[in-house]
Design a protein around this motif. Structure first.
Motif, PDB file in Angstrom:
ATOM      1  N   ASP A   1       0.808  -1.219   0.000  1.00  0.00           N
ATOM      2  CA  ASP A   1       0.000   0.000   0.000  1.00  0.00           C
ATOM      3  C   ASP A   1       0.847   1.278   0.000  1.00  0.00           C
ATOM      4  OD1 ASP A   1       1.036  -0.242   2.539  1.00  0.00           O
ATOM      5  OD2 ASP A   1      -0.847   0.159   3.592  1.00  0.00           O
ATOM      6  N   ALA A   2       2.114   1.158  -0.366  1.00  0.00           N
ATOM      7  CA  ALA A   2       2.982   2.344  -0.408  1.00  0.00           C
ATOM      8  C   ALA A   2       2.430   3.372  -1.391  1.00  0.00           C
ATOM      9  CB  ALA A   2       4.392   1.947  -0.807  1.00  0.00           C
ATOM     10  N   LYS A   3       2.657   4.634  -1.094  1.00  0.00           N
ATOM     11  CA  LYS A   3       2.156   5.725  -1.935  1.00  0.00           C
ATOM     12  C   LYS A   3       2.852   5.732  -3.296  1.00  0.00           C
ATOM     13  CE  LYS A   3       1.166  10.678  -1.794  1.00  0.00           C
ATOM     14  NZ  LYS A   3       1.263  11.925  -0.977  1.00  0.00           N
ATOM     15  N   VAL A   4       4.103   5.307  -3.319  1.00  0.00           N
ATOM     16  CA  VAL A   4       4.885   5.306  -4.564  1.00  0.00           C
ATOM     17  C   VAL A   4       5.378   3.889  -4.851  1.00  0.00           C
ATOM     18  CG1 VAL A   4       6.974   6.143  -5.704  1.00  0.00           C
ATOM     19  CG2 VAL A   4       5.614   7.703  -4.291  1.00  0.00           C
ATOM     20  N   THR A   5       5.171   3.458  -6.081  1.00  0.00           N
ATOM     21  CA  THR A   5       5.706   2.176  -6.540  1.00  0.00           C
ATOM     22  C   THR A   5       6.711   2.424  -7.651  1.00  0.00           C
ATOM     23  OG1 THR A   5       3.713   0.912  -5.994  1.00  0.00           O
ATOM     24  CG2 THR A   5       5.167  -0.029  -7.661  1.00  0.00           C
ATOM     25  N   VAL A   6       7.912   1.921  -7.467  1.00  0.00           N
ATOM     26  CA  VAL A   6       8.957   2.005  -8.479  1.00  0.00           C
ATOM     27  C   VAL A   6       9.119   0.612  -9.083  1.00  0.00           C
ATOM     28  CG1 VAL A   6      11.391   2.459  -8.965  1.00  0.00           C
ATOM     29  CG2 VAL A   6      10.158   3.882  -7.298  1.00  0.00           C
ATOM     30  N   MET A   7       8.893   0.515 -10.371  1.00  0.00           N
ATOM     31  CA  MET A   7       9.036  -0.756 -11.076  1.00  0.00           C
ATOM     32  C   MET A   7      10.226  -0.660 -12.016  1.00  0.00           C
ATOM     33  SD  MET A   7       6.176  -2.614 -13.468  1.00  0.00           S
ATOM     34  CE  MET A   7       5.059  -2.808 -12.068  1.00  0.00           C
ATOM     35  N   GLU A   8      11.104  -1.644 -11.934  1.00  0.00           N
ATOM     36  CA  GLU A   8      12.266  -1.661 -12.819  1.00  0.00           C
ATOM     37  C   GLU A   8      12.159  -2.825 -13.801  1.00  0.00           C
ATOM     38  OE1 GLU A   8      17.116  -2.309 -12.864  1.00  0.00           O
ATOM     39  OE2 GLU A   8      15.928  -2.924 -11.127  1.00  0.00           O
ATOM     40  N   TYR A   9      12.324  -2.520 -15.079  1.00  0.00           N
ATOM     41  CA  TYR A   9      12.459  -3.547 -16.108  1.00  0.00           C
ATOM     42  C   TYR A   9      13.946  -3.701 -16.394  1.00  0.00           C
ATOM     43  CZ  TYR A   9       7.477  -3.802 -17.262  1.00  0.00           C
ATOM     44  OH  TYR A   9       6.119  -4.013 -17.215  1.00  0.00           O
ATOM     45  N   ALA A  10      14.464  -4.915 -16.179  1.00  0.00           N
ATOM     46  CA  ALA A  10      15.908  -5.109 -16.308  1.00  0.00           C
ATOM     47  C   ALA A  10      16.230  -6.530 -16.735  1.00  0.00           C
ATOM     48  CB  ALA A  10      16.600  -4.795 -14.986  1.00  0.00           C
ATOM     49  N   SER A  11      17.443  -6.696 -17.260  1.00  0.00           N
ATOM     50  CA  SER A  11      17.935  -8.000 -17.684  1.00  0.00           C
ATOM     51  C   SER A  11      19.223  -8.333 -16.945  1.00  0.00           C
ATOM     52  CB  SER A  11      18.208  -8.008 -19.193  1.00  0.00           C
ATOM     53  OG  SER A  11      18.974  -9.139 -19.559  1.00  0.00           O
ATOM     54  N   PHE A  12      19.366  -9.583 -16.536  1.00  0.00           N
ATOM     55  CA  PHE A  12      20.565 -10.002 -15.821  1.00  0.00           C
ATOM     56  C   PHE A  12      21.807  -9.995 -16.703  1.00  0.00           C
ATOM     57  CE2 PHE A  12      17.413 -12.240 -12.978  1.00  0.00           C
ATOM     58  CZ  PHE A  12      17.641 -11.409 -11.894  1.00  0.00           C
ATOM     59  N   THR A  13      21.642  -9.888 -18.015  1.00  0.00           N
ATOM     60  CA  THR A  13      22.806  -9.825 -18.907  1.00  0.00           C
ATOM     61  C   THR A  13      23.072  -8.408 -19.419  1.00  0.00           C
ATOM     62  OG1 THR A  13      21.449 -10.433 -20.830  1.00  0.00           O
ATOM     63  CG2 THR A  13      22.542 -12.226 -19.655  1.00  0.00           C
ATOM     64  N   CYS A  14      22.362  -7.435 -18.907  1.00  0.00           N
ATOM     65  CA  CYS A  14      22.499  -6.036 -19.345  1.00  0.00           C
ATOM     66  C   CYS A  14      23.515  -5.314 -18.456  1.00  0.00           C
ATOM     67  CB  CYS A  14      21.138  -5.348 -19.274  1.00  0.00           C
ATOM     68  SG  CYS A  14      21.187  -3.551 -19.302  1.00  0.00           S
ATOM     69  N   PRO A  15      24.646  -4.847 -19.017  1.00  0.00           N
ATOM     70  CA  PRO A  15      25.660  -4.143 -18.216  1.00  0.00           C
ATOM     71  C   PRO A  15      25.125  -2.881 -17.537  1.00  0.00           C
ATOM     72  CG  PRO A  15      26.567  -4.821 -20.329  1.00  0.00           C
ATOM     73  CD  PRO A  15      25.089  -5.049 -20.415  1.00  0.00           C
ATOM     74  N   HIS A  16      24.242  -2.154 -18.215  1.00  0.00           N
ATOM     75  CA  HIS A  16      23.684  -0.937 -17.623  1.00  0.00           C
ATOM     76  C   HIS A  16      22.819  -1.276 -16.409  1.00  0.00           C
ATOM     77  CE1 HIS A  16      25.182   1.461 -20.948  1.00  0.00           C
ATOM     78  NE2 HIS A  16      24.663   0.579 -21.784  1.00  0.00           N
ATOM     79  N   CYS A  17      22.132  -2.411 -16.481  1.00  0.00           N
ATOM     80  CA  CYS A  17      21.322  -2.859 -15.349  1.00  0.00           C
ATOM     81  C   CYS A  17      22.228  -3.238 -14.181  1.00  0.00           C
ATOM     82  CB  CYS A  17      20.456  -4.048 -15.747  1.00  0.00           C
ATOM     83  SG  CYS A  17      19.315  -3.694 -17.107  1.00  0.00           S
ATOM     84  N   ALA A  18      23.360  -3.869 -14.493  1.00  0.00           N
ATOM     85  CA  ALA A  18      24.320  -4.217 -13.439  1.00  0.00           C
ATOM     86  C   ALA A  18      24.825  -2.958 -12.750  1.00  0.00           C
ATOM     87  CB  ALA A  18      25.482  -5.007 -14.029  1.00  0.00           C
ATOM     88  N   ASN A  19      25.120  -1.933 -13.536  1.00  0.00           N
ATOM     89  CA  ASN A  19      25.584  -0.672 -12.957  1.00  0.00           C
ATOM     90  C   ASN A  19      24.514  -0.038 -12.076  1.00  0.00           C
ATOM     91  OD1 ASN A  19      28.079  -0.845 -14.232  1.00  0.00           O
ATOM     92  ND2 ASN A  19      27.420   0.336 -16.017  1.00  0.00           N
ATOM     93  N   PHE A  20      23.262  -0.139 -12.503  1.00  0.00           N
ATOM     94  CA  PHE A  20      22.164   0.413 -11.708  1.00  0.00           C
ATOM     95  C   PHE A  20      22.070  -0.312 -10.365  1.00  0.00           C
ATOM     96  CE2 PHE A  20      17.755   0.393 -10.245  1.00  0.00           C
ATOM     97  CZ  PHE A  20      17.455   1.746 -10.235  1.00  0.00           C
ATOM     98  N   HIS A  21      22.200  -1.637 -10.398  1.00  0.00           N
ATOM     99  CA  HIS A  21      22.041  -2.408  -9.165  1.00  0.00           C
ATOM    100  C   HIS A  21      23.248  -2.293  -8.244  1.00  0.00           C
ATOM    101  CE1 HIS A  21      18.189  -4.599  -9.291  1.00  0.00           C
ATOM    102  NE2 HIS A  21      18.240  -4.159 -10.524  1.00  0.00           N
TER     103      HIS A  21
END
Length: 205
Positions: A42-62
């Protein structure tokens, strides 16, 4: 930011498990896919991330912004965070199948951290080597070898995951990773200070 190629995603069904199991033609109900999320529903804000485990940019984000996001907003219960899988290739799919093997969000996010931290290591080599690398990660995460093997070779689950990903990506018009959906509004990858400013603004509304 890594961009999606629809044809490649659709082709995943042809080679989705390490064992390359053959279709038996039986009609079976599609396995239910669990939403992997942290924080109150029930949080006021929901952040949804679309990502791939083989994506270098996703690795940097995490390795960076996500850790700050978790410390500042998720662990304190200010927001809900939802992780949505994206599959560029079979290896990203296999990684997701290992991460989802236990079925719990806690284990999923723990294995996700390992997959992103060790991305340059486990993604190297031929398909058999990559599958073995993922088996080792599953073992390090405390999953029994037989369970990891069963998860990696669950063709029905793999097909259900591919269909789930395609439906989600189409619904949110996702064409690159990482993509963020904040309270149903789409954003591209960004620096953490920009992300936190958007979240603070939405929390204050």
């Amino acid at each position: 930011m890594r961009h999606l190629f629809a044809a490649g995603a659709l082709a995943l069904a042809a080679f989705i498990t390490p064992a390359q199991a053959q279709e038996d033609g039986a009609d079976t109900a599609a396995p239910e896919i669990a939403e992997m999320a942290l924080g109150p529903e029930d949080a006021k804000v929901t952040v949804m991330e679309y990502a791939s485990f083989t994506c270098p940019h996703c690795a940097n984000f995490h390795k960076g912004p996500f850790k700050e996001l978790k410390a500042d907003y998720i662990d304190s219960g200010k927001i809900r965070f939802v992780y949505r899988d994206v599959y560029f290739d079979r290896f990203g799919l296999w990684g997701a199948m290992v991460a989802r093997c236990d079925g719990s969000a806690e284990k999923f996010f723990g294995i996700s951290d390992m997959l992103y931290e060790k991305q340059r290591e486990w993604t190297q080599g031929d398909p058999a080597t990559i599958a073995d690398n993922l088996r080792r990660i599953g073992k390090l995460a405390g999953i029994e070898a037989d369970a990891v093997e069963a998860c990696l070779n669950d063709r029905d689950k793999a097909q259900a995951l591919v269909g789930w990903y395609q439906a989600n990506a189409e619904a949110h018009d996702v064409n690159a990773t990482p993509t963020l959906i904040i309270n149903e509004q789409k954003y591209s990858n960004m620096a953490y200070d920009e992300l936190s400013a958007i979240i603070d603004e939405k929390l204050a509304e």
